[in-house]
Design a protein around this motif. Sequence first.
Motif, PDB file in Angstrom:
ATOM      1  N   ARG A  21       0.825  -1.214   0.000  1.00  0.00           N
ATOM      2  CA  ARG A  21       0.000   0.000   0.000  1.00  0.00           C
ATOM      3  C   ARG A  21       0.857   1.260   0.000  1.00  0.00           C
ATOM      4  O   ARG A  21       0.578   2.225  -0.710  1.00  0.00           O
ATOM      5  N   ASP A  24       2.360   1.923  -3.335  1.00  0.00           N
ATOM      6  CA  ASP A  24       1.316   2.404  -4.253  1.00  0.00           C
ATOM      7  C   ASP A  24       1.010   3.877  -3.986  1.00  0.00           C
ATOM      8  O   ASP A  24       1.093   4.723  -4.880  1.00  0.00           O
ATOM      9  N   GLN A  25       0.678   4.151  -2.728  1.00  0.00           N
ATOM     10  CA  GLN A  25       0.109   5.460  -2.402  1.00  0.00           C
ATOM     11  C   GLN A  25       1.127   6.592  -2.531  1.00  0.00           C
ATOM     12  O   GLN A  25       0.799   7.685  -2.986  1.00  0.00           O
ATOM     13  N   ASN A  26       2.370   6.349  -2.135  1.00  0.00           N
ATOM     14  CA  ASN A  26       3.381   7.410  -2.140  1.00  0.00           C
ATOM     15  C   ASN A  26       4.376   7.249  -3.285  1.00  0.00           C
ATOM     16  O   ASN A  26       5.494   7.778  -3.209  1.00  0.00           O
ATOM     17  N   SER A  27       3.982   6.540  -4.353  1.00  0.00           N
ATOM     18  CA  SER A  27       4.968   6.170  -5.371  1.00  0.00           C
ATOM     19  C   SER A  27       5.642   7.376  -6.042  1.00  0.00           C
ATOM     20  O   SER A  27       6.870   7.386  -6.217  1.00  0.00           O
TER      21      SER A  27
ATOM     22  N   ASN B 296       2.378  10.163   6.683  1.00  0.00           N
ATOM     23  CA  ASN B 296       1.097   9.501   6.422  1.00  0.00           C
ATOM     24  C   ASN B 296       1.146   7.993   6.644  1.00  0.00           C
ATOM     25  O   ASN B 296       0.098   7.351   6.707  1.00  0.00           O
TER      26      ASN B 296
END
Lengths: 435, 435
Positions: A21, A24-27, B296
């Motif tokens: 995750r 993905d989110q901070n790629s 985050n």
Amino acid sequence: MIKPLRIALAGLGTVGGGVVRLLDQNSALIARRAGRPIEIVAVSARDRSKDRGVDLSRFAWIDDTTALATHPDADVVVELIGGSDGPALTLARATLGAGKGFVTANKAMIAHHGLELARAAEQANTALKFEAAVAGGIPVIKGLREGMAANEIARVYGILNGTCNFILSKMEAPREQGGGRDFADVLAEAQALGFAESDPTFDIDGVDAAHKLAILASIAFGTQPAFGTVAASGIRHVIAADIAEAAALGYRIRLLGLAEDGPYGLFQRVHPHLVPISHPLAHVTGATNAVVAEGNFVGRLLFQGAGAGDGPTASAVVADLIDIARGEYGPAFAMPAEALAQHQAADPGERRGRAYVRFMVEDRVGVLAEIAAAMRDAGVSIESLIQRGSGGEDGSVLVAIVTHEGPERAVAQALERLRGSQSLIGQPMWMHILG
Amino acid sequence: MIKPLRIALAGLGTVGGGVVRLLDQNSALIARRAGRPIEIVAVSARDRSKDRGVDLSRFAWIDDTTALATHPDADVVVELIGGSDGPALTLARATLGAGKGFVTANKAMIAHHGLELARAAEQANTALKFEAAVAGGIPVIKGLREGMAANEIARVYGILNGTCNFILSKMEAPREQGGGRDFADVLAEAQALGFAESDPTFDIDGVDAAHKLAILASIAFGTQPAFGTVAASGIRHVIAADIAEAAALGYRIRLLGLAEDGPYGLFQRVHPHLVPISHPLAHVTGATNAVVAEGNFVGRLLFQGAGAGDGPTASAVVADLIDIARGEYGPAFAMPAEALAQHQAADPGERRGRAYVRFMVEDRVGVLAEIAAAMRDAGVSIESLIQRGSGGEDGSVLVAIVTHEGPERAVAQALERLRGSQSLIGQPMWMHILG
């Protein structure tokens, strides 16, 4: 086009899912910071069919975990299986042997086999990194290895187990907030809330903290990891009255891992301590971790944050990957494995400090004299003593002693003299006072 | 034989002397950790004859500081002169232009010219490092740049000025420990004790903290350093009664540097804040610094330690040198200068939060109504209000208001309405409550 750093991921539990995750989110942000993208190319776990809430169809699924080590598309293997030996260790050896980088959150494996793996990484001229193995998301390995690298470090200590700290801070809470209860009662609640495992042994008996402490001590002192000589006990025997007496004296009880390196050798201990209310660790509550290290130039540094959980642990794993992507890594234990010293384990009897010793005793004439005589005969100097009826049905009485500073050997001798005394109910509780 | 990393040192004040002593005292340990020795080869300072308590005869003495940049024996220049421009900046440009590494503790120069210098370092493919510029010995730049590199960071804040924290914690101490006094009185004591400069303006008016905040924000958010848009004020106008009222409400007053990056832009402020007693920053006393960053995935991390002094600052300078000796460095602001975004400065009026506003007013009928009406007309919702006779000879009365959460614009408007009121004595004191 800049080449991405390509990852093979072993283990898709809570933390593994968190890593997927996070990447993905901070790629986009990670690619800017690392100078190139970081991409998972292959994954391996026990159960392929399990729904993990993340799309895994993008990655090659490898049934044989060890095969990740030689996966042609992977630059780095991330191991999130756990366990000091078994598949995790097999994978670590195979990966480093194949000359790929290896990142792990596995404190038990690093505490037991870190030296061997560091040698293998150096031989292959590749990265071995394990920030997530100690204190979850807190960059304390980096803090010691790099941030404090200019310092001779004499002592490193801290709250290394979130489960124990959750329980202790529950116990010390005001009665109207559920405090004032004994250990077993609060443990049951912590288990119900998911803050403690159904088998909490590794956490509450100090083994988990001991793994972490051995890793921290190695990096802080430039010594070989020495898990075998960590003296570990946990919080099972802390009772509500200990918390109350400590509070009355101006302390809070914390399970501390504490390591010192001195002329008397390498000292490593995990044990509940009395921490003065003026010390930052006394204010660390809940499942938080915090580590203090004392350097000869920088003085006392404190690192604090979430010690567990998928997000924080994934943060530390990916920080290691970013270091590798940037090419900013070197010897795992801050210096080459061959430069790590092998210090003799210190005799705790030679340490000096103040102690808290609590007895539960029969309510009868002469008990106090018996305890006082044992202390005197062992040369323990008493700073304060409280005797208090427990109010329990058994008519037992609590005797809590705080000693002046002195050798731990003297306290041990006093307790040895009292062993088997008919006056004592159960074992005395001996806690060290953080100085 | 491994080649040492050879240093040219500019500036031999307190910190410069500390660096010389540290490299002497810990030299063997540093060589083990860095993989090679770190050796000073040349030094430069204003006054050659001054006795600095360290043997400088071993080093080449260079009268022209800028000439260090091209000294044939030096790999890295360490700048400890200070000042945002002048000789420090000339030396930085010359050193990076000559393709040598550059390490500095100069917060003002990095806050003002960091972007230019980062570009120069990247063009020359060399190191620019400044861990010592922010929070002294605490490895917080490393913590943000590397430890939290996997995270989107929404907010970074902390106690960045030790002088101010020393003064505030003196003011809040119990009366028998010298507390309960007003700012000017405690400042005089701090100056006598050497905890404040004879000209303390940069410290107590928040400029020093603003320099540090601009650097932290750049690294945390991936934005260009923007010192010009830091709104800075200091602690001159905090009175003993503010400390007392805050304590009664469950807060302590701390000078915080706080930066946020959001859809509304880049927000940077140095201002005294009310910090809840349950927050770790409320327990940071004396000249200590502490920085909190919120990621985050990792959640809230805290880094705490000595924010100034020769030992801690030297520790950070030499940590940078060890990174360079190890070859473990990259872009100064965590990503290439060209990748740093340029975010518009946020309008503080759009921020939402709770506020503490304290007025000193004349003791006469209608004053409270006037204040309450101004608040109402501006749309400020009052959570609590205390009116208290000051006990002073002037018969003045203190009115302290805590607002519910709301836009800062409303509070500003209320104060604007009250401007010039005959009822008010002096300026109102508006502090934000850390949420």
